[in-house]
Design a protein around this motif. Structure first.
Motif, PDB file in Angstrom:
ATOM      1  N   ALA A 320      10.035  11.065  20.426  1.00  0.00           N
ATOM      2  CA  ALA A 320       8.631  11.466  20.641  1.00  0.00           C
ATOM      3  C   ALA A 320       7.917  10.462  21.531  1.00  0.00           C
ATOM      4  N   MET A 321       8.189   9.169  21.325  1.00  0.00           N
ATOM      5  CA  MET A 321       7.603   8.144  22.192  1.00  0.00           C
ATOM      6  C   MET A 321       8.046   8.342  23.639  1.00  0.00           C
ATOM      7  N   LEU A 367      14.677   7.202  24.879  1.00  0.00           N
ATOM      8  CA  LEU A 367      15.375   8.461  24.607  1.00  0.00           C
ATOM      9  C   LEU A 367      16.845   8.444  24.981  1.00  0.00           C
ATOM     10  N   SER A 368      17.200   8.001  26.178  1.00  0.00           N
ATOM     11  CA  SER A 368      18.573   8.176  26.649  1.00  0.00           C
ATOM     12  C   SER A 368      19.600   7.354  25.877  1.00  0.00           C
ATOM     13  N   ALA A 425       5.122  17.998  27.407  1.00  0.00           N
ATOM     14  CA  ALA A 425       5.693  16.798  26.800  1.00  0.00           C
ATOM     15  C   ALA A 425       4.889  16.353  25.583  1.00  0.00           C
ATOM     16  N   VAL A 426       3.546  16.394  25.689  1.00  0.00           N
ATOM     17  CA  VAL A 426       2.704  15.978  24.568  1.00  0.00           C
ATOM     18  C   VAL A 426       2.881  16.926  23.385  1.00  0.00           C
ATOM     19  N   LEU A 432       7.785  17.138  17.340  1.00  0.00           N
ATOM     20  CA  LEU A 432       8.889  16.282  16.911  1.00  0.00           C
ATOM     21  C   LEU A 432       8.441  15.285  15.845  1.00  0.00           C
ATOM     22  N   LEU A 433       7.245  14.732  15.996  1.00  0.00           N
ATOM     23  CA  LEU A 433       6.726  13.819  14.975  1.00  0.00           C
ATOM     24  C   LEU A 433       6.541  14.527  13.640  1.00  0.00           C
TER      25      LEU A 433
END
Length: 465
Positions: A320-321, A367-368, A425-426, A432-433
């Motif tokens: 999420a970040m 993320l990756s 994305a937001v 996801l959070l």
């Protein structure tokens, strides 16, 4: 498996640095070509470009990068079943070198075959990448026995190698294209691929022993047991669900992130003031910002995770970040468009692009590497290669979507695309959070103990009452 000890360097087997060097030059080749591909396709001057429209170029870019990420599923299967990883890497390197030099052929030499040679070059690169990409990383893991605490550090070193190659690619291939034309960039990328091939062909046996020589299927046949043929347990199914759910969210991230080689690349070329005094910064150099930030920020981010200790965010929260950092990056691109004020003749500050790449890189670091680690932690051992292939498959879909979305710039405008990706994305990060507790529970202890979400919700309700 025979893996003769050849000593260590920086606490790791020297074979790691052989694989580091092999991948460094392969990534130099790939990112050097990617840095100029869209620019080459849209060049309508006499500089040796293809004269395509932006929409067609961005669609082709999406298809190409998508296939680059989907073919490793096939290449991994061929290596596991028939070829072995070392042979697959060498064949892949030969294909990719041939592809780069095919793209480098001057148009004047074969005027009637320009398009055919272009597509042939791309096909060779796609096939070669499919054989190369999934197998070099697997061999890094094979250097270490199960439970070896050095493994995570090894992949960090390896990841740094990838980005060092990417950093060099944008600078060298971009300078070659500026000075001598597009074909010179492809020649530079081809030379990088030849270096990768030579390093692997001449030094692998010395530093890797028999690692990667025997197909995995042959080795697995010797270790197969009834337990390996048993149905998946509920815990294994839950962990696979986590991989699939988080893979879905990566589509949003990479579809935005991969605008770097497409729409953002064109924006740097056409609408960015690239002058520093009397020197004009080559467009392709902006492609080196991401690997530069990776190399400089990765140790800092890793240190922050360690410093947080028990308060370190779990994988879903880190994802999420990453999405939120992506959105912030596109706010910089929106700022660049607003600076133009609707006047296409206005050139915007290059610092908008620098800011965008900075925050996109922070998102990538959240993320990756976290995603790759997550797959290895959660995938059942017998399905580890398949689930890694699935992970790359979602990346392939994201790359295709990136090109498809970018191709609408002529109809929707850059601000609509940049803003749309930021909003998506937001929203994805918030979803996801909200799901994080459930996903951690499905991990069944892979990232520490987690309470059943329903019990947690009941406690919250009781406290509220």
């Amino acid at each position: 498996m025979n893996n003769p000890s050849k000593g260590t360097f920086l606490g790791h087997p020297k074979g790691l640095f052989l694989l580091f060097s092999t991948e460094l030059w392969e990534r130099f080749s790939y990112y050097g070509m990617r840095a100029v591909l869209v620019l080459y396709l849209t060049d309508m001057t006499t500089n040796g470009g293809m004269g395509w429209t932006q929409a067609d170029a961005l669609k082709l870019y999406g298809i190409y990068t998508g296939l680059v990420y989907i073919t490793p599923i096939i290449g991994g299967w061929l290596a596991d079943t028939f070829l072995g990883q070392r042979r697959a890497i060498l064949i892949g390197a030969i294909f990719m070198a041939a592809g780069q030099f095919t793209l480098a052929l001057p148009h004047a030499m074969f005027p009637e075959m320009v398009n055919n040679l272009f597509y042939a070059g791309l096909a060779l690169l796609i096939l070669g990448n499919g054989l190369f990409k999934p197998n070099i990383s697997t061999m890094v893991g094979d250097l270490y026995k199960e439970g070896d605490h050095r493994r995570d550090g090894a992949f960090t070193i390896f990841y740094m190698g990838i980005n060092l190659g990417s950093l060099l690619a944008g600078v060298i291939c971009g300078a070659a294209a500026t000075a001598y034309g597009w074909q010179a960039a492809f020649v530079s990328a081809g030379i990088g691929m030849l270096l990768s091939l030579v390093v692997q062909a001449t030094m692998a046996q010395r530093f890797l022993g028999d690692i990667g020589r025997v197909p995995a299927a042959q080795r697995a046949a010797e270790q197969r047991s009834k337990e390996q043929k048993a149905p998946l347990t509920r815990q294994e199914v839950d962990r696979i669900k986590v991989i699939l759910v988080l893979s879905l969210f990566t589509i949003i991230f990479w579809a935005g992130f991969e605008q770097a080689g497409g729409l953002m690349n064109l924006y740097a070329q056409q609408y960015t003031d690239r002058m520093i005094g009397s020197f004009e910064v080559p467009t392709a150099w902006f492609q080196s910002l991401n690997p530069f930030f990776i190399i400089t920020l990765a140790p800092i981010v890793a240190a922050i995770w360690i410093k947080l200790g028990s308060k370190e965010p779990n994988s879903p929260v880190k994802f999420a970040m990453g999405l939120l950092f992506l959105a912030v990056g596109f706010l910089f691109m929106i700022g660049a468009v607003l600076q133009q004020g609707g006047d296409q003749a206005v050139k915007t500050s290059m610092f908008w692009l620098v800011g965008a790449y900075l925050f996109h890189t922070l998102g990538e670091l959240c993320l990756s590497p976290i995603g790759l680690s997550m797959v290895t932690k959660l995938a059942p051992l017998r399905l580890a290669s398949l689930m890694m292939g699935v992970w790359f498959g979602f990346n392939a879909l994201a790359n295709y979507i990136a090109g498809f979305v970018g191709s609408f710039v002529g109809e929707s405008g850059a601000i609509a695309i940049f803003g749309g990706i930021a909003i998506a994305a937001v929203i994805s990060a918030l979803i996801l959070l909200a799901m994080a507790n459930r996903l951690v529970y499905w991990m069944h202890g892979a990232e520490g103990p987690a309470k059943e979400p329903e019990e947690h919700d009941k406690k919250l309700q009781s406290a509220t009452v």
